[in-house]
Scaffold this motif. Structure first.
Motif, PDB file in Angstrom:
ATOM      1  N   HIS A 225      -0.409  -3.701   7.881  1.00  0.00           N
ATOM      2  CA  HIS A 225      -0.657  -2.906   6.509  1.00  0.00           C
ATOM      3  C   HIS A 225      -1.072  -1.231   6.307  1.00  0.00           C
ATOM      4  O   HIS A 225      -1.048  -0.662   7.395  1.00  0.00           O
ATOM      5  N   SER A 226      -0.384  -0.864   5.129  1.00  0.00           N
ATOM      6  CA  SER A 226      -0.385   0.508   5.156  1.00  0.00           C
ATOM      7  C   SER A 226      -1.665   1.131   5.527  1.00  0.00           C
ATOM      8  O   SER A 226      -1.736   2.844   6.059  1.00  0.00           O
ATOM      9  N   GLU A 227      -2.687   1.010   4.957  1.00  0.00           N
ATOM     10  CA  GLU A 227      -3.798   1.519   5.434  1.00  0.00           C
ATOM     11  C   GLU A 227      -4.699   0.852   6.322  1.00  0.00           C
ATOM     12  O   GLU A 227      -4.542  -0.433   6.902  1.00  0.00           O
ATOM     13  N   ASP A 228      -5.147   2.201   7.050  1.00  0.00           N
ATOM     14  CA  ASP A 228      -6.700   1.547   8.452  1.00  0.00           C
ATOM     15  C   ASP A 228      -7.400  -0.576   7.575  1.00  0.00           C
ATOM     16  O   ASP A 228      -7.412  -0.163   6.137  1.00  0.00           O
ATOM     17  N   SER A 229      -7.146  -1.164   8.585  1.00  0.00           N
ATOM     18  CA  SER A 229      -7.971  -2.530   8.105  1.00  0.00           C
ATOM     19  C   SER A 229      -9.655  -1.741   7.549  1.00  0.00           C
ATOM     20  O   SER A 229     -10.067  -2.964   7.220  1.00  0.00           O
ATOM     21  N   ASP A 230     -10.246  -0.494   8.088  1.00  0.00           N
ATOM     22  CA  ASP A 230     -11.699   0.095   8.485  1.00  0.00           C
ATOM     23  C   ASP A 230     -10.842   0.383   7.500  1.00  0.00           C
ATOM     24  O   ASP A 230     -12.577   0.621   6.760  1.00  0.00           O
ATOM     25  N   SER A 231     -10.512   0.418   6.213  1.00  0.00           N
ATOM     26  CA  SER A 231     -10.057   1.552   5.116  1.00  0.00           C
ATOM     27  C   SER A 231     -11.160   1.156   4.064  1.00  0.00           C
ATOM     28  O   SER A 231     -12.258   0.029   4.162  1.00  0.00           O
ATOM     29  N   PRO A 232     -11.857   2.395   3.155  1.00  0.00           N
ATOM     30  CA  PRO A 232     -12.859   1.334   2.486  1.00  0.00           C
ATOM     31  C   PRO A 232     -12.313   0.543   1.100  1.00  0.00           C
ATOM     32  O   PRO A 232     -11.413   1.353   0.740  1.00  0.00           O
ATOM     33  N   LEU A 233     -12.924   0.372   0.496  1.00  0.00           N
ATOM     34  CA  LEU A 233     -12.956  -1.017  -1.348  1.00  0.00           C
ATOM     35  C   LEU A 233     -12.988   0.360  -1.711  1.00  0.00           C
ATOM     36  O   LEU A 233     -13.690   0.791  -2.016  1.00  0.00           O
ATOM     37  N   TYR A 234     -11.676  -0.024  -2.833  1.00  0.00           N
ATOM     38  CA  TYR A 234     -12.076   1.475  -3.705  1.00  0.00           C
ATOM     39  C   TYR A 234     -12.660   1.161  -5.084  1.00  0.00           C
ATOM     40  O   TYR A 234     -11.593   0.694  -6.089  1.00  0.00           O
ATOM     41  N   LYS A 235     -13.558   0.399  -4.872  1.00  0.00           N
ATOM     42  CA  LYS A 235     -14.074  -0.391  -6.425  1.00  0.00           C
ATOM     43  C   LYS A 235     -14.383   0.851  -7.170  1.00  0.00           C
ATOM     44  O   LYS A 235     -14.013   0.700  -8.584  1.00  0.00           O
ATOM     45  N   SER A 236     -14.593   2.207  -7.209  1.00  0.00           N
ATOM     46  CA  SER A 236     -14.299   3.666  -7.545  1.00  0.00           C
ATOM     47  C   SER A 236     -13.054   4.313  -6.862  1.00  0.00           C
ATOM     48  O   SER A 236     -13.520   4.474  -5.986  1.00  0.00           O
ATOM     49  N   SER A 238     -11.739   8.807  -7.440  1.00  0.00           N
ATOM     50  CA  SER A 238     -11.515   9.455  -7.332  1.00  0.00           C
ATOM     51  C   SER A 238     -10.716  10.850  -6.640  1.00  0.00           C
ATOM     52  O   SER A 238     -10.303  10.109  -5.748  1.00  0.00           O
ATOM     53  N   MET A 239     -10.969  11.983  -6.794  1.00  0.00           N
ATOM     54  CA  MET A 239      -9.532  12.518  -5.779  1.00  0.00           C
ATOM     55  C   MET A 239      -9.673  13.001  -4.899  1.00  0.00           C
ATOM     56  O   MET A 239      -9.578  13.250  -4.062  1.00  0.00           O
ATOM     57  N   SER A 240     -11.172  12.828  -4.812  1.00  0.00           N
ATOM     58  CA  SER A 240     -12.077  12.717  -2.916  1.00  0.00           C
ATOM     59  C   SER A 240     -11.938  10.942  -2.327  1.00  0.00           C
ATOM     60  O   SER A 240     -11.730  11.372  -1.014  1.00  0.00           O
ATOM     61  N   ASN A 241     -11.693   9.429  -3.110  1.00  0.00           N
ATOM     62  CA  ASN A 241     -11.216   8.980  -3.054  1.00  0.00           C
ATOM     63  C   ASN A 241     -10.444   8.011  -3.813  1.00  0.00           C
ATOM     64  O   ASN A 241     -10.630   7.238  -4.499  1.00  0.00           O
ATOM     65  N   PHE A 242      -9.219   7.737  -3.355  1.00  0.00           N
ATOM     66  CA  PHE A 242      -7.988   7.327  -3.460  1.00  0.00           C
ATOM     67  C   PHE A 242      -7.510   6.749  -2.531  1.00  0.00           C
ATOM     68  O   PHE A 242      -6.978   7.390  -1.013  1.00  0.00           O
ATOM     69  N   PRO A 243      -6.287   5.675  -2.378  1.00  0.00           N
ATOM     70  CA  PRO A 243      -5.587   5.323  -1.472  1.00  0.00           C
ATOM     71  C   PRO A 243      -4.280   5.480  -1.282  1.00  0.00           C
ATOM     72  O   PRO A 243      -3.402   5.813  -2.793  1.00  0.00           O
ATOM     73  N   ILE A 244      -4.258   5.419  -0.401  1.00  0.00           N
ATOM     74  CA  ILE A 244      -2.081   5.677   0.086  1.00  0.00           C
ATOM     75  C   ILE A 244      -1.623   4.232  -0.954  1.00  0.00           C
ATOM     76  O   ILE A 244      -2.462   3.532  -1.344  1.00  0.00           O
ATOM     77  N   PRO A 245      -0.015   4.689  -1.205  1.00  0.00           N
ATOM     78  CA  PRO A 245       0.902   3.328  -1.140  1.00  0.00           C
ATOM     79  C   PRO A 245       0.797   2.748  -0.495  1.00  0.00           C
ATOM     80  O   PRO A 245       0.682   2.178   0.722  1.00  0.00           O
ATOM     81  N   THR A 246       0.297   0.781  -0.857  1.00  0.00           N
ATOM     82  CA  THR A 246      -0.177  -0.437   0.291  1.00  0.00           C
ATOM     83  C   THR A 246       1.335  -1.010   0.134  1.00  0.00           C
ATOM     84  O   THR A 246       2.913  -1.394  -0.960  1.00  0.00           O
ATOM     85  N   PHE A 247       1.959  -0.791   1.388  1.00  0.00           N
ATOM     86  CA  PHE A 247       2.858  -1.682   1.636  1.00  0.00           C
ATOM     87  C   PHE A 247       2.893  -1.970   3.181  1.00  0.00           C
ATOM     88  O   PHE A 247       2.211  -2.077   3.432  1.00  0.00           O
ATOM     89  N   VAL A 248       3.937  -3.099   3.810  1.00  0.00           N
ATOM     90  CA  VAL A 248       3.659  -3.830   5.513  1.00  0.00           C
ATOM     91  C   VAL A 248       4.159  -2.537   5.702  1.00  0.00           C
ATOM     92  O   VAL A 248       6.185  -2.217   5.222  1.00  0.00           O
ATOM     93  N   VAL A 249       4.259  -2.097   6.584  1.00  0.00           N
ATOM     94  CA  VAL A 249       4.596  -1.427   7.748  1.00  0.00           C
ATOM     95  C   VAL A 249       4.792  -1.909   8.777  1.00  0.00           C
ATOM     96  O   VAL A 249       4.519  -2.643   9.865  1.00  0.00           O
ATOM     97  N   PHE A 250       7.018  -1.992   9.125  1.00  0.00           N
ATOM     98  CA  PHE A 250       6.888  -2.327  10.603  1.00  0.00           C
ATOM     99  C   PHE A 250       7.362  -0.791  11.832  1.00  0.00           C
ATOM    100  O   PHE A 250       6.129  -1.013  12.122  1.00  0.00           O
TER     101      PHE A 250
END
Length: 285
Positions: A225-236, A238-250
């Protein structure tokens, strides 16, 4: 020698003056643009516009299209009633319910509100529009497209697009047709896994590896996954807490690093600025 020295001093101070004038004019222009944008919406509208752009840009990661290198972003908006959502939730197993992220969902309502006022904010380089490719009335496909980046990525991968669509084309011209549901180019390109990945900024290597993995059943390809497995759940978000795009990385980890760097640059852009005005200013650039 004194005249030469004096001339150099005058030239230096003239240069400083010009740079300062450009800077001040730029600041004045930005302030004027921000002020003119604020006049186009009410205080009540700003409340839902803030939530709308937070969901659209931060949660759905289209901010990397607005400010980064991601050519386009697809946002899927659902139109299910609260009762339908609850019925679906009740059908889940206890284990599945533990993995469900419950967030306040009003993107469908805010999209309807946006469509009523969008003519106040004419778009040029960036296009934010609805393009439904499915008969399912419960789902809407909304796209944010950077027309310049999209034309460039198509040009860079022209041979791949030409082989799939089966005909020659002009990248700039086909990008201008993206809202046309009868466009032969887009009806093919948006339904081809590898081209889809290239258009959505996942990198050509990752896009073709994904195509081979899931359509050609290549067992040798392993992705993560493009984000690390221990990335936070983005329930909320903000500019200090938002994910990078989601995609499968080879094998193209550089794409992940690129988006993480862009996230930091985007945070700097918005620092100390009004979120809605800065977004609208860029969107109507």
């Amino acid at each position: 020698m004194k005249k030469v020295k004096k001339f150099r001093e005058l030239a230096f101070y003239a240069g400083v003056f010009v740079v300062a004038a450009i800077f001040l004019n730029s600041c004045h222009s930005d302030a004027k643009n921000s002020s003119s944008l604020s006049a186009k919406y009410s205080k009540e509208e700003k409340v839902w516009l803030t939530k709308f752009f937070q969901d659209l840009l931060l949660r759905e990661t289209s901010i990397y299209t607005l400010w980064g290198s991601k050519p386009m972003t697809l946002i899927t908006i659902s139109h299910y009633t609260d009762e339908e959502v609850q019925d679906y939730y009740n059908q889940l197993s206890p284990e599945e319910k533990q993995n469900v992220l419950v967030v306040e969902y009003d993107l469908d309502e805010n999209w309807d509100r946006w469509e009523k006022i969008k003519d106040r904010f004419p778009q040029n380089r960036f296009l934010l529009f609805r393009r439904d490719m499915t008969p399912d009335e419960k789902i809407s496909n909304v796209y944010l497209v950077d027309t310049l980046q999209t034309a460039l990525v198509i040009q860079e991968n022209y041979a791949s697009f030409r082989n799939v669509v089966g005909f020659d084309f002009d990248p700039i011209k086909v990008v201008s047709e993206i809202q046309n549901l009868d466009s032969e180019f887009w009806n093919i390109a948006l339904n081809h896994s590898a081209l889809h990945g290239i258009l959505f900024g996942f990198g050509a290597k990752n896009a073709w590896a994904f195509q081979w993995k899931y359509w050609s059943k290549a067992p040798c390809l392993k992705g993560f996954h493009s984000e690390d497995s221990d990335s936070p759940l983005y329930k909320s978000v903000s500019m200090s807490n938002f994910p990078i795009p989601t995609f499968v990385v080879f094998n193209d980890r550089e794409v992940v690093g690129k988006y993480k760097k862009e996230r930091e640059e985007i945070r700097k852009i918005y620092k100390g600025k009004d979120f809605v005005d800065t977004t609208l200013q860029r969107l109507t650039e």
